[in-house]
Design an enzyme around this catalytic site. Structure first.
Site, PDB file in Angstrom:
ATOM      1  CG  HIS A 121      -1.682  -3.730   6.817  1.00  0.00           C
ATOM      2  ND1 HIS A 121      -2.038  -3.317   8.080  1.00  0.00           N
ATOM      3  CD2 HIS A 121      -1.252  -2.615   6.164  1.00  0.00           C
ATOM      4  CE1 HIS A 121      -1.842  -2.016   8.183  1.00  0.00           C
ATOM      5  NE2 HIS A 121      -1.361  -1.559   7.036  1.00  0.00           N
ATOM      6  CG  ASP A 198      -6.768  -6.478   4.468  1.00  0.00           C
ATOM      7  OD1 ASP A 198      -7.305  -5.577   3.797  1.00  0.00           O
ATOM      8  OD2 ASP A 198      -5.714  -6.304   5.106  1.00  0.00           O
ATOM      9  CD  GLN A 201      -3.346  -1.081  -0.545  1.00  0.00           C
ATOM     10  OE1 GLN A 201      -3.525  -0.490  -1.614  1.00  0.00           O
ATOM     11  NE2 GLN A 201      -2.900  -0.468   0.521  1.00  0.00           N
TER      12      GLN A 201
END
Ligand code: PMP
Length: 407
Positions: A121, A198, A201
């Site tokens: 992202h 990260d 999600q």
């Protein structure tokens, strides 16, 4: 397993009808809807406990402080960390920026390598580009295969560049790919790199244990996991956080302030300048309790089931090309696709006219879309309230695209 049709009843917004039709919300990857339990927990906080933390030597101030610290403990337990290692931030983006500026600026120098991936992202690319610009370090990216997986041979090659940091996504927001994060973290540590994951999600869909992953920092947002917007978490190893500089400075994070210098307080407040989002933290606890009641393993099973069903049905629509791996074991939470001859924004507009809400564009993953040679894609993404009927309605609406565009 749980019954998503029953779960839906907890989500007031899903009771809305638009154009006389029930909402089909397939944009949970952007933000999830919120159950009434979360909404009520936030209201209750403002109705009964609201006050600023620490500063007020009064009952409400104490209650508010206690709620914030209890939230920290709940979150720490949920991800397998210690409570002083849980830093409240606004979202994943801020968590990554905290590491980029609080660690990167002090620890990276000219020609050092920051290794990220083509699947990231923008939130896990742009902060590193900025740190590289200021320090002279270089950003390298692990390649993505045509199937939408991280190329593990290329990863091994890039590790030979001896990066100081590997910053990578656990679950891709654009492809749904679940990366082999445990193994990749081990390999990074072998060559002395630190690892930031990260998890934006991942946390909404699967059990996350930062100890099992073995990473040095883990970032996520509350709003994608049934919690409110404006609250997120950076978890970091205590010994690393202790050595880092604060990212934001001001009230709430100092020990002493003099005319010419100041000293910082201990973890976690050292990284939490200004008034914290207590209501957000309270709402996030309620979201965790909700997921806990369902059982996070059941959440993963539900998600996998939807992915299998969705892949099968969506791939069957003429003109549709699925992006990312076909094996549901390797994916989570979303399915992205292109529709031959029709721009993703046009597909999304037709779907919206049928009450089906999806995301279209490059989903903050421009390098990935460029790599795949795709200008834009349509993404459908799930959460615990997503039903088989939602996928069926999506497929019906996709047939409408064919009728309108004749493709
Ligand atoms: N990383 C990933 C993988 C994401 O999906 C998102 C949200 N789309 C982000 C980072 C940024 O999250 P936020 O906007 O909550 O900071």
């Amino acid at each position: 397993m749980f019954e998503p049709e029953e779960i839906r009843k907890d989500f007031p917004i899903l009771q809305r009808k638009i154009g006389g039709k029930e909402i089909v919300y397939l944009d949970s990857g952007a933000t999830s809807q919120k159950p009434k339990q979360v909404i009520e927990a936030i209201s209750k906080y403002y109705e009964t406990n609201n006050a600023n933390v620490h500063r007020g030597a009064h009952t409400l101030g104490d209650e508010s402080t206690q709620l914030l610290e209890e939230a920290r403990e709940t979150i720490a337990k949920w991800i397998g960390g210690k409570s002083e290692e849980v830093i409240f931030v606004r979202n994943t983006t801020e968590a990554i920026n905290l590491v980029a500026y609080g660690w990167g600026l002090d620890n990276l120098k000219k020609d050092d390598v920051i290794l990220t991936t083509e699947m990231e992202h923008h939130s896990n690319i742009v902060p590193w580009q900025e740190v590289a610009r200021r320090t002279g370090a270089k950003v390298e990216m692990v390649k993505v295969t045509s199937e939408g997986l991280l190329d593990q041979d290329n990863y091994k090659d890039k590790l030979k560049l001896k990066p100081k940091l590997v910053a990578m996504v656990q679950v891709s927001n654009a492809l749904g790919t679940i990366n082999p994060i445990v193994e990749m973290t081990k390999q990074a540590h072998k060559i002395g790199a630190l690892v930031l994951v990260d998890g934006a999600q991942a946390v909404p869909h699967m059990k996350v244990d930062v100890q099992k992953i073995g990473c040095d920092w883990y970032a996520f947002s509350g709003h994608k996991m049934l919690g409110p917007m404006g609250i997120g978490v950076l978890w970091g190893k205590k010994e690393i956080l202790n050595k880092m500089s604060p990212f934001l400075t001001g009230g709430g994070m100092i020990s002493e302030v003099y005319v010419d210098h100041s000293t910082w307080t201990e973890l976690p407040e050292k990284f939490e300048a200004g008034t914290p989002n207590v209501a957000g933290a309270v709402g996030l606890v309620s979201a965790i309790e909700y997921l806990d009641r369902l059982g996070i393993e059941n959440v993963r099973e539900h998600d996998k089931w939807l992915t299998v069903y969705g892949l099968q049905l969506i791939a069957g629509v003429e003109g549709v090309e699925i992006l990312g791996p076909r094996d549901a074991e390797l994916r989570s939470g979303s399915i992205s696709f292109t529709y031959t001859g029709v721009h993703a924004h046009d597909v999304a507009t037709v779907l919206d006219s049928q009450g089906v809400m999806v995301r279209s564009g490059y989903h903050c993953t421009m390098p990935l879309h460029n790599k795949l040679g795709v200008v834009a894609s349509v993404r459908v993404s799930f959460n615990v309230y997503t039903t088989k009927n939602d996928i069926d309605r999506l497929v019906e609406a996709l047939l409408e695209v064919k009728k309108i565009f004749g493709k």
